[in-house]
Design an enzyme around this catalytic site. Structure first.
Site, short mmCIF file in Angstrom:
data_model
loop_
_atom_site.label_atom_id
_atom_site.label_comp_id
_atom_site.label_asym_id
_atom_site.label_seq_id
_atom_site.Cartn_x
_atom_site.Cartn_y
_atom_site.Cartn_z
N ASP A 208 0.83 -1.19 0.00
CA ASP A 208 0.00 0.00 0.00
C ASP A 208 0.87 1.25 0.00
OD1 ASP A 208 -2.72 1.18 0.40
OD2 ASP A 208 -1.79 1.92 2.23
N GLU A 272 1.58 -0.68 -5.13
CA GLU A 272 0.55 0.31 -5.41
C GLU A 272 1.27 1.65 -5.39
OE1 GLU A 272 -3.36 2.57 -3.64
OE2 GLU A 272 -1.56 2.15 -2.48
#
Length: 561
Positions: A208, A272
């Site tokens: 993330d 990401e």
């Protein structure tokens, strides 16, 4: 299929645990629910599953605010449930990838509670980014950074003696304080988190905010004051700083140490990273860093043939010098579902990304689904890996009519209810059209209300139905595997039709017929070449491809096709 490493051609399916399947009837998905529905994914034909966070969390940001990286939140189950899920997935031939959230923790994390109780300059505060404020009384934030969820990126704390104190950085919600990755203690702890889950058998991590852990030295003001994809992402002092690559070289050493020699068992890392330009994003997948990085520039490309060709060309060219593959994606838990996003008329520039609410112009559902099927068929033919988002195989649209009172995304609250946020793409899955909560759980409970249209799109309503979106996905994935499309070479077909409306390419492999992929992006009917139609996103009548449709064909001699 080629003997190349599995992740170079894998199709990976994102499960959003809150919304996948609810085993205990409390209205929120859980790990036993995921385990019970794994056969659906085996039958779909994917290679691996990526799960959004299920760790201990107060759920201020749907689990991306982690309070304990090495335990399961009771809402989702137990560590034993996680072990059972991983084991069952492996029995079914599915790999498991889990989220790791290294940029920030929850404000409930023991480290942050210790930091709040400690004094400025302490070891406890050094794990996070605490700074004195500006001005004579320190009442102004340390710099001008803004939060991705709206509002300032700094919050002032009250010290133990009750006086106004230092400020801490949170690039997202106020309950998500950023770690200070200049502190070696942070990196050591995050490595322990990685090893904990690798030891339990997971096959990799989706990272993330992979471009955010390292901040520019001195925390200078942001001259751009926008988090939109404008220019180079590294123009912002909080994004895409060179130091992130040192972190990933360390992590790659960790995951490589878990590979089993002689087996196709690499443990992988996927970024990401909302990074531009394409060359900067490609730096994350250099041979000694990450295996994959989501191709977000492709995701936001408008439904325009020249833009799509340019995006694919640039994407493949960017990773080629590194011997890496592209990782294609059209939907996820942070963006408007592409079955709705493509229901608007395309315009130059990035396609619509923000949420859609009841007062907004609404997408054309029929057109959006038609284009989404065509876009997916094009994407799944491209060389490299691909990610799918739960429910897209059903053609699920965005939930655009959610009442304000049910919204939970922090974006909605921090923007003072001016931005709809991401709840619309996170509504629970429909499994059975006539069951309570459409089969999401054993009761009517559902943490977000499901649109009535979801009932007709439920898994049981589409299974075995010729032409359904579910059966289209199953066919695309089967043919992709049978013909090894993920590891073929792509070459553009220049004379397949009007270049303003046609995207056409051949996929070649030694000793095998070429597979030609034609996408008609909204133009008039396109003549098909001689050859065998393998699959089409919509019914192909006669010898032409209608608008907003994609076809895969076997072409024996592409030079004469």
């Amino acid at each position: 299929m080629s003997s190349q490493q599995w992740w170079r051609h894998a199709v990976i399916y994102q499960v959003y645990p809150r919304s996948w399947a609810d085993a205990d009837g409390d209205g929120m998905g859980d790990l036993p629910g995921i385990t019970s529905r794994l056969p659906h994914l085996r039958d779909l034909g994917i290679d691996a599953i990526w799960l959004s966070p299920f760790y201990t969390s107060p759920q201020h940001d749907a689990g991306y605010d982690v309070a304990d990286y090495r335990d399961v939140d009771p809402r989702f189950g137990t560590l034993a449930d996680a072990d059972a899920m991983i084991a069952r997935a492996h029995e079914l031939g599915l790999r498991i990838i889990v989220d790791i959230v290294p940029n920030h923790s929850s404000s409930d994390h023991v480290w942050f509670t210790e930091a709040l109780a400690a004094a400025p300059g302490s070891r406890e505060r050094a794990r996070y980014i605490f700074r004195d404020g500006k001005g004579p009384d320190g009442a102004e934030p340390p710099n001008n950074w803004i939060s991705n969820f709206g509002g300032p990126a700094w919050t002032r704390v009250t010290e133990a003696d009750g006086s106004p104190g230092q400020w801490y950085l949170h690039l997202f919600d106020v309950t998500q304080p950023d770690f200070d990755w200049d502190n070696p203690e942070v990196g050591d702890e995050m490595e322990r988190n990685l090893r904990f889950w690798l030891d339990r058998g997971v096959d990799g991590f989706r990272i993330d905010v992979a471009h955010g852990m390292v901040k520019a030295e001195g925390l200078p003001d942001d001259a751009v004051l926008s988090h939109e994809m404008v220019g180079r992402t590294s123009d912002h002092p909080m994004w895409d700083q060179p130091g992130v690559h040192d972190i990933y070289r360390r992590w790659r050493t960790v995951t490589d140490s878990y590979a089993r020699p002689g087996e196709d068992a690499d443990r992988i890392l996927c970024a990401e990273a909302w990074v531009t330009p394409a060359e900067a994003l490609a730096a994350y997948v250099r041979p000694d860093e990450l295996h994959q990085g989501f191709n977000f520039p492709f995701l936001v490309t408008p439904w325009l043939a020249p833009a799509l060709r340019a995006s694919i060309t640039d994407s493949l060219a960017a990773v080629a010098p590194h011997g890496a593959v592209q990782t294609w994606v059209l939907s996820n838990h942070d963006v408007v579902r592409h079955a709705s996003r493509l229901g608007f008329e395309p315009t130059p520039g990035p396609s619509r990304m923000g949420g859609i609410g009841p007062g907004d112009p609404q997408p054309d559902a029929e057109l959006g689904l038609r284009r989404a099927r065509a876009a997916t068929a094009m994407m799944l033919a491209l060389p490299g890996s691909a990610y799918l988002y739960q429910g897209e195989e059903l053609g699920l649209p965005e939930a655009t009519e959610l009442p304000d009172e049910v919204r939970q995304d922090p974006t909605w609250f921090r923007s003072e209810q001016t931005q709809w946020g991401r709840d619309g793409c996170r509504v629970p899955m429909p499994w059975e059209g006539d069951a309570p909560s459409y089969g999401f759980g054993p009761t009517e409970a559902s943490w977000l209300p499901q649109p009535a249209a979801y009932g007709e799109l439920a898994v049981d309503r589409q299974t075995g139905v010729e032409g359904s979106t579910l059966e289209l996905y199953r066919t695309l994935l089967r043919l992709r595997r049978e013909h090894g499309l993920g590891v073929r070479e792509l070459s553009w077909v220049e004379d397949a039709g009007d270049p303003e409306h046609v995207v056409a390419f051949d996929l070649t492999a030694a000793g095998r017929p070429a597979v030609r992929v034609l996408t008609n992006v909204g133009g008039g009917p396109v003549d098909l070449p001689a050859g065998e139609v393998l699959v089409s996103s919509t019914e192909v009548g006669g010898s032409s491809l209608p608008a907003d449709a994609t076809v895969w064909m076997l072409v024996e001699d592409p030079a004469r096709g």
